[in-house]
Design a protein around this motif. Structure first.
Motif, short mmCIF file in Angstrom:
data_model
loop_
_atom_site.label_atom_id
_atom_site.label_comp_id
_atom_site.label_asym_id
_atom_site.label_seq_id
_atom_site.Cartn_x
_atom_site.Cartn_y
_atom_site.Cartn_z
N ILE C 10 0.84 -1.20 0.00
CA ILE C 10 0.00 0.00 0.00
C ILE C 10 0.87 1.25 0.00
O ILE C 10 0.60 2.20 -0.72
CB ILE C 10 -0.96 -0.02 1.22
CG1 ILE C 10 -1.97 -1.15 1.03
CG2 ILE C 10 -1.67 1.31 1.38
CD1 ILE C 10 -2.72 -1.52 2.28
N GLY C 16 2.74 5.06 -3.14
CA GLY C 16 1.43 4.40 -3.04
C GLY C 16 0.27 5.33 -3.35
O GLY C 16 -0.64 4.98 -4.09
N TRP C 20 -2.19 4.15 -6.20
CA TRP C 20 -3.53 3.71 -5.80
C TRP C 20 -4.61 4.71 -6.17
O TRP C 20 -5.74 4.31 -6.44
CB TRP C 20 -3.56 3.37 -4.31
CG TRP C 20 -2.75 2.14 -4.02
CD1 TRP C 20 -1.57 2.07 -3.35
CD2 TRP C 20 -3.02 0.80 -4.46
NE1 TRP C 20 -1.09 0.78 -3.33
CE2 TRP C 20 -1.98 -0.02 -4.01
CE3 TRP C 20 -4.05 0.21 -5.20
CZ2 TRP C 20 -1.91 -1.39 -4.26
CZ3 TRP C 20 -3.99 -1.15 -5.44
CH2 TRP C 20 -2.95 -1.94 -4.98
N SER C 21 -4.29 6.00 -6.19
CA SER C 21 -5.32 6.95 -6.62
C SER C 21 -5.58 6.79 -8.12
O SER C 21 -6.73 6.86 -8.56
CB SER C 21 -4.92 8.39 -6.29
OG SER C 21 -3.73 8.74 -6.94
N PHE C 23 -5.33 4.01 -9.71
CA PHE C 23 -6.12 2.78 -9.78
C PHE C 23 -7.58 3.05 -9.41
O PHE C 23 -8.49 2.61 -10.11
CB PHE C 23 -5.49 1.74 -8.83
CG PHE C 23 -6.31 0.52 -8.64
CD1 PHE C 23 -6.32 -0.48 -9.60
CD2 PHE C 23 -7.08 0.35 -7.49
CE1 PHE C 23 -7.09 -1.62 -9.43
CE2 PHE C 23 -7.85 -0.78 -7.31
CZ PHE C 23 -7.86 -1.78 -8.29
#
Lengths: 157, 254, 72
Positions: C10, C16, C20-21, C23
């Motif tokens: 993460i 990360g 991840w944002s 994604f």
């Protein structure tokens, strides 16, 4: 106006507006890139105007980065292989900014031909390698350099 | 050979009814394949593949950015060619496909731009820069928006279809410009990693999940295109007897 | 797995948030691209259903009119 003609007019207007916006953006981007991008040798030959915002870029010269101890002030040289241009900048540098890597600075030239940058961007290439592979490649490269040096020295002995 | 015989397949392909019934059978398989490809590609790319030596983990955004960009560009050709076929042969289904392609293409272009901006921050040091690649991609987004907007400016479907097709065809000029922008202009954006000729400039361990993601995005594109087209068919063929039959045979939903 | 733990997956050494944002935004948009046409289809079907009912009731009214006419 006849409704069908009115519709046709709407089409034409829409296409005109859309294409002019497209062309406008295109012109803007060309202006930003082609006309205002200079290599270090162009700048030092006096081709770049003073007091106008320009972009200049090249490889950051190894060992040229000088950081101030009490502020974010930083100064470094960029090169295109023929000439070195000094860039002065105050601010946070991108992660990828490093000696031997490509960087593009936006700013104005002062009288000493130093680019007073308002933005410094790092440019990276299209190659992607895992760290282990990159390490191995660097080691192999160093080994080869050493071998070459040895051969060179042996040749003299 | 009979000329008419040769073209029957073409016209059958252009029948909304045939399309609706065929895709009914394909849909579950396509959905499963898409999900499997995307999950595999993402887990592989985000958790298993090694990071880049210089960029670190931020490079993993490539597994969304590149597939979305590639399919957004290919989707423009699909939209424009559908429009052209509709203009020339007056096939209703191809106009429906053209209309369906526009929102998907716009969404994928948007994904490409947003993931690119997020990727730009840790690597280049900025979210946005007016360079040729990024600006031409923004123009692509506006072209997609234009085709979507045209549908709402007309009450007459036929006129809207024709206008949309013309705009798609005019905008097709932009697609090769996007491809070549990194070679023609001084851009901050790096040249393409995947080349038409020659090996990709990427380690195989990193390239394999990228291939899975690109195939997954193409699969997703076909899935979304079929779903949009099926909705479009029902909306526009509401007078057809097969559609009425289809609706009345539906089990009542509670 | 390249990462040693879930936390590291993460965190991604500080990257990360970017990964991840990206994604999350992509996932939301792509789910929307599947949900939207399904909703459009349902709306279209409801519309057609309504029209069929309307037509049927119109026809019934007409037949009633015809049937009632001679008696009045």
């Amino acid at each position: 106006m006849h409704p069908i003609r009115k519709q046709r007019l709407q089409i034409v207007l829409l296409i005109v507006v859309a294409s002019s916006v497209a062309v406008g953006l295109m012109a803007y981007m060309l202006g930003q890139n082609a006309n205002y991008f200079f290599t270090p040798s162009q700048v030092l030959q006096g081709e770049a105007p003073e007091n106008v915002t320009i972009r200049a870029g090249g490889m950051v010269v190894e060992g040229s980065i000088a950081r101030s101890t009490d502020s974010l002030e930083v100064s470094f040289l960029v090169t295109d292989g023929m000439a070195n241009l000094r860039v002065s900048y105050s601010g946070i540098l991108p992660d990828l900014f490093a000696e031997g890597e490509a960087a593009i600075a936006t700013g104005q030239l002062d009288q000493q031909s130093v680019l007073q940058a308002t933005q410094v961007l790092a440019k990276h290439d299209e190659n992607y390698t895992p760290p282990e592979v990159a390490d191995a490649m660097n080691k192999a490269y160093e080994m080869k350099q050493k071998e070459k040096q040895q051969q060179y020295q042996e040749g003299y002995e | 050979m009979n000329f008419n015989l040769q073209w029957t397949w073409f016209h059958r392909l252009g029948s909304p009814r045939w399309f609706y019934q065929q895709t009914q059978r394909w849909l579950p398989w396509l959905a499963v394949a898409t999900l499997a490809l995307l999950v595999t590609g993402l887990v592989w790319g985000l958790a298993i593949a090694p990071p880049d030596a210089k960029q670190g983990n931020s490079f993993r955004i490539i597994y969304l950015h590149v597939p979305a960009s590639v399919v957004a560009l290919a989707g423009y050709y699909i939209m424009a060619i559908s429009g052209a076929v509709g203009l020339i042969w007056r096939i209703k289904l191809s106009f429906m496909l053209m209309r369906s392609a526009a929102p998907i293409g716009a969404a994928l272009t948007f994904i490409a731009l947003v993931t690119g901006a997020i990727w730009g921050k840790p690597t280049w040091g900025t979210y946005w820069v007016w360079d040729a690649r990024i600006t031409s991609m923004l123009i692509l987004l506006f072209l997609y928006f234009g085709v979507i907007a045209l549908r709402h400016t007309y009450s007459n479907n036929e006129a809207a279809d024709k206008a949309g097709a013309v705009l798609s065809l005019v905008g097709m000029v932009n697609v090769p410009i996007i491809y070549k922008s990194v070679d023609w202009w001084q851009t901050l954006h790096q040249p393409a990693t995947i080349k038409f000729t020659g090996a990709p400039s990427m380690h195989p361990d990193m390239f394999a999940p990228l291939v899975v993601m690109i195939i997954g995005f193409y699969s997703f594109y076909s899935l979304a295109l079929i779903l949009f087209a099926r909705a479009e068919i029902l909306r526009r063929e509401y007078r057809a007897s097969w559609v009425k039959q289809l609706v009345s045979n539906q089990p009542a939903e509670k | 797995m390249y990462f040693d733990s879930l936390q590291q997956l993460i965190w991604m050494n500080g990257h990360g948030i970017y990964v991840w944002s990206s994604f999350a935004i992509s996932a939301v948009i792509m789910i929307g691209l599947v949900v939207k046409p399904l909703r459009q289809k349902q709306a279209a079907m409801r519309n057609i259903e309504l029209q069929i009912k309307l037509q049927a009731s119109k026809q019934a009214a007409k037949q009633k009119e015809v049937a009632d006419a001679p008696h009045s």
